[in-house]
Design a protein around this motif. Structure first.
Motif, PDB file in Angstrom:
ATOM      1  N   ALA A 199     132.156 -86.388  41.066  1.00  0.00           N
ATOM      2  CA  ALA A 199     130.718 -86.670  41.117  1.00  0.00           C
ATOM      3  C   ALA A 199     130.091 -86.517  39.735  1.00  0.00           C
ATOM      4  O   ALA A 199     129.283 -87.352  39.320  1.00  0.00           O
ATOM      5  N   ARG A 200     130.456 -85.484  39.019  1.00  0.00           N
ATOM      6  CA  ARG A 200     129.919 -85.286  37.666  1.00  0.00           C
ATOM      7  C   ARG A 200     130.379 -86.391  36.722  1.00  0.00           C
ATOM      8  O   ARG A 200     129.618 -86.844  35.867  1.00  0.00           O
ATOM      9  N   GLU A 201     131.619 -86.834  36.878  1.00  0.00           N
ATOM     10  CA  GLU A 201     132.123 -87.936  36.047  1.00  0.00           C
ATOM     11  C   GLU A 201     131.330 -89.210  36.340  1.00  0.00           C
ATOM     12  O   GLU A 201     130.943 -89.938  35.424  1.00  0.00           O
ATOM     13  N   HIS A 249     124.745 -92.293  33.650  1.00  0.00           N
ATOM     14  CA  HIS A 249     123.801 -91.975  32.570  1.00  0.00           C
ATOM     15  C   HIS A 249     124.138 -92.770  31.304  1.00  0.00           C
ATOM     16  O   HIS A 249     123.249 -93.337  30.665  1.00  0.00           O
ATOM     17  N   ALA A 250     125.413 -92.832  30.947  1.00  0.00           N
ATOM     18  CA  ALA A 250     125.827 -93.569  29.738  1.00  0.00           C
ATOM     19  C   ALA A 250     125.503 -95.057  29.869  1.00  0.00           C
ATOM     20  O   ALA A 250     124.965 -95.669  28.931  1.00  0.00           O
ATOM     21  N   ALA A 251     125.804 -95.647  31.018  1.00  0.00           N
ATOM     22  CA  ALA A 251     125.542 -97.073  31.211  1.00  0.00           C
ATOM     23  C   ALA A 251     124.041 -97.354  31.282  1.00  0.00           C
ATOM     24  O   ALA A 251     123.560 -98.337  30.700  1.00  0.00           O
ATOM     25  N   ALA A 252     123.291 -96.499  31.965  1.00  0.00           N
ATOM     26  CA  ALA A 252     121.837 -96.691  32.062  1.00  0.00           C
ATOM     27  C   ALA A 252     121.175 -96.525  30.701  1.00  0.00           C
ATOM     28  O   ALA A 252     120.252 -97.266  30.358  1.00  0.00           O
ATOM     29  N   LEU A 275     127.224-102.104  27.227  1.00  0.00           N
ATOM     30  CA  LEU A 275     127.579-101.102  28.227  1.00  0.00           C
ATOM     31  C   LEU A 275     128.945-100.511  27.881  1.00  0.00           C
ATOM     32  O   LEU A 275     129.879-101.254  27.552  1.00  0.00           O
ATOM     33  N   PRO A 276     129.087 -99.192  27.945  1.00  0.00           N
ATOM     34  CA  PRO A 276     130.375 -98.564  27.610  1.00  0.00           C
ATOM     35  C   PRO A 276     131.427 -98.885  28.684  1.00  0.00           C
ATOM     36  O   PRO A 276     131.223 -98.601  29.861  1.00  0.00           O
ATOM     37  N   VAL A 277     132.527 -99.461  28.259  1.00  0.00           N
ATOM     38  CA  VAL A 277     133.576 -99.904  29.183  1.00  0.00           C
ATOM     39  C   VAL A 277     134.112 -98.753  30.039  1.00  0.00           C
ATOM     40  O   VAL A 277     134.260 -98.920  31.253  1.00  0.00           O
ATOM     41  N   PRO A 278     134.401 -97.565  29.474  1.00  0.00           N
ATOM     42  CA  PRO A 278     134.898 -96.485  30.338  1.00  0.00           C
ATOM     43  C   PRO A 278     133.889 -96.109  31.446  1.00  0.00           C
ATOM     44  O   PRO A 278     134.292 -95.841  32.575  1.00  0.00           O
ATOM     45  N   ALA A 279     132.614 -96.149  31.139  1.00  0.00           N
ATOM     46  CA  ALA A 279     131.595 -95.841  32.146  1.00  0.00           C
ATOM     47  C   ALA A 279     131.584 -96.901  33.239  1.00  0.00           C
ATOM     48  O   ALA A 279     131.511 -96.583  34.429  1.00  0.00           O
ATOM     49  N   ILE A 280     131.677 -98.166  32.853  1.00  0.00           N
ATOM     50  CA  ILE A 280     131.713 -99.260  33.823  1.00  0.00           C
ATOM     51  C   ILE A 280     132.922 -99.115  34.748  1.00  0.00           C
ATOM     52  O   ILE A 280     132.821 -99.306  35.960  1.00  0.00           O
ATOM     53  N   GLN A 281     134.069 -98.759  34.172  1.00  0.00           N
ATOM     54  CA  GLN A 281     135.280 -98.610  34.972  1.00  0.00           C
ATOM     55  C   GLN A 281     135.126 -97.510  36.023  1.00  0.00           C
ATOM     56  O   GLN A 281     135.528 -97.685  37.178  1.00  0.00           O
ATOM     57  N   ILE A 282     134.510 -96.398  35.649  1.00  0.00           N
ATOM     58  CA  ILE A 282     134.318 -95.294  36.596  1.00  0.00           C
ATOM     59  C   ILE A 282     133.319 -95.686  37.679  1.00  0.00           C
ATOM     60  O   ILE A 282     133.544 -95.433  38.866  1.00  0.00           O
ATOM     61  N   ILE A 283     132.216 -96.306  37.283  1.00  0.00           N
ATOM     62  CA  ILE A 283     131.212 -96.745  38.266  1.00  0.00           C
ATOM     63  C   ILE A 283     131.843 -97.727  39.251  1.00  0.00           C
ATOM     64  O   ILE A 283     131.679 -97.587  40.476  1.00  0.00           O
ATOM     65  N   LYS A 325     112.450-101.591  35.227  1.00  0.00           N
ATOM     66  CA  LYS A 325     113.285-101.586  34.026  1.00  0.00           C
ATOM     67  C   LYS A 325     113.779-100.175  33.752  1.00  0.00           C
ATOM     68  O   LYS A 325     113.107 -99.186  34.062  1.00  0.00           O
ATOM     69  N   LEU A 326     114.973-100.111  33.194  1.00  0.00           N
ATOM     70  CA  LEU A 326     115.521 -98.824  32.803  1.00  0.00           C
ATOM     71  C   LEU A 326     114.850 -98.373  31.514  1.00  0.00           C
ATOM     72  O   LEU A 326     114.604 -99.180  30.621  1.00  0.00           O
ATOM     73  N   ALA A 327     114.544 -97.097  31.443  1.00  0.00           N
ATOM     74  CA  ALA A 327     113.913 -96.527  30.254  1.00  0.00           C
ATOM     75  C   ALA A 327     114.468 -95.126  30.045  1.00  0.00           C
ATOM     76  O   ALA A 327     115.115 -94.563  30.926  1.00  0.00           O
ATOM     77  N   LEU A 328     114.197 -94.573  28.864  1.00  0.00           N
ATOM     78  CA  LEU A 328     114.612 -93.205  28.556  1.00  0.00           C
ATOM     79  C   LEU A 328     113.388 -92.334  28.382  1.00  0.00           C
ATOM     80  O   LEU A 328     112.388 -92.750  27.797  1.00  0.00           O
TER      81      LEU A 328
END
Length: 195
Positions: A61-63, A69-72, A81-89, A140-143
């Motif tokens: 769940a934390r991963e 968070h990284a992709a958003a 978009l970070p590929v490792p984050a996309i793969q986990i999602i 829209k996504l924002a920070l």
């Protein structure tokens, strides 16, 4: 005696509410799901009740949370978009057995498999993340503008110009800091004029 944990930050968007289980990412980080039972509690509050959670499932769940968070964050800043984050999602999205159902009052609700498990709940959260990161929903996504927070949030305000992930926490903290800085500045200015 039970341990006291920080309250959950709940919002309207499941995926970004999930990323808010770790707050103050750029300051003194606050982990809101430090134990498997706290993850069970968070899932229950968000309509994804599961029977139990193992330490390994908490780590999964934390991963997923950090991948969302990284992709958003990348989507909000218009970076790749970070590929490792996309793969986990994606992996989390396809592993669950959850189904959307319609309630009698016309709302969508998620039904997890008969042996409710954390993986089913994570697949719902991952699917929600895919929906907002892919731009399928109105908003829209924002920070967050707080330099210690920098949480990703989904802005559905009319002007799409929201600055804070949560006005009751980060927004108020920043307004209070500005007020105190102005007070000190005005107090210093007033004292400098006195002879």
């Amino acid at each position: 005696m039970s341990a006291r944990f920080p309250d959950f930050r709940l919002g309207n968007v499941l995926a970004t509410s999930f990323t808010a289980t770790l707050t103050e990412r750029c300051g003194n980080a606050v982990e809101r799901i430090p134990t498997p039972q706290r993850l069970v509690d968070w899932l229950t509050v968000n309509g994804l009740a599961v029977e139990s959670c193992t330490t390994a499932q908490l780590e999964l769940a934390r991963e997923l949370r950090e991948s969302i968070h990284a992709a958003a964050t990348a989507a909000a800043t218009r970076d790749a978009l970070p590929v490792p984050a996309i793969q986990i999602i994606n992996a989390c999205s396809i592993q669950g057995r959850a189904a959307a159902i319609l309630t009698p009052d016309g709302n969508r609700q998620w039904r997890l498999s008969s042996a409710s498990c954390v993986e089913d709940a994570m697949s719902v959260i991952a699917a929600d993340a895919i929906s907002i990161i892919a731009g399928e929903r109105d908003g829209k996504l924002a920070l967050c503008a707080s330099p210690t927070c920098r949480a990703a949030f989904f802005d559905t305000s009319r002007s799409r110009s929201r600055r804070w992930c949560d006005m009751n926490t980060c927004g108020n903290r920043q307004k209070k800091a500005r007020f105190n800085a102005n007070r000190r500045k005005n107090g210093t200015t007033a004292q400098a004029g006195v002879v």
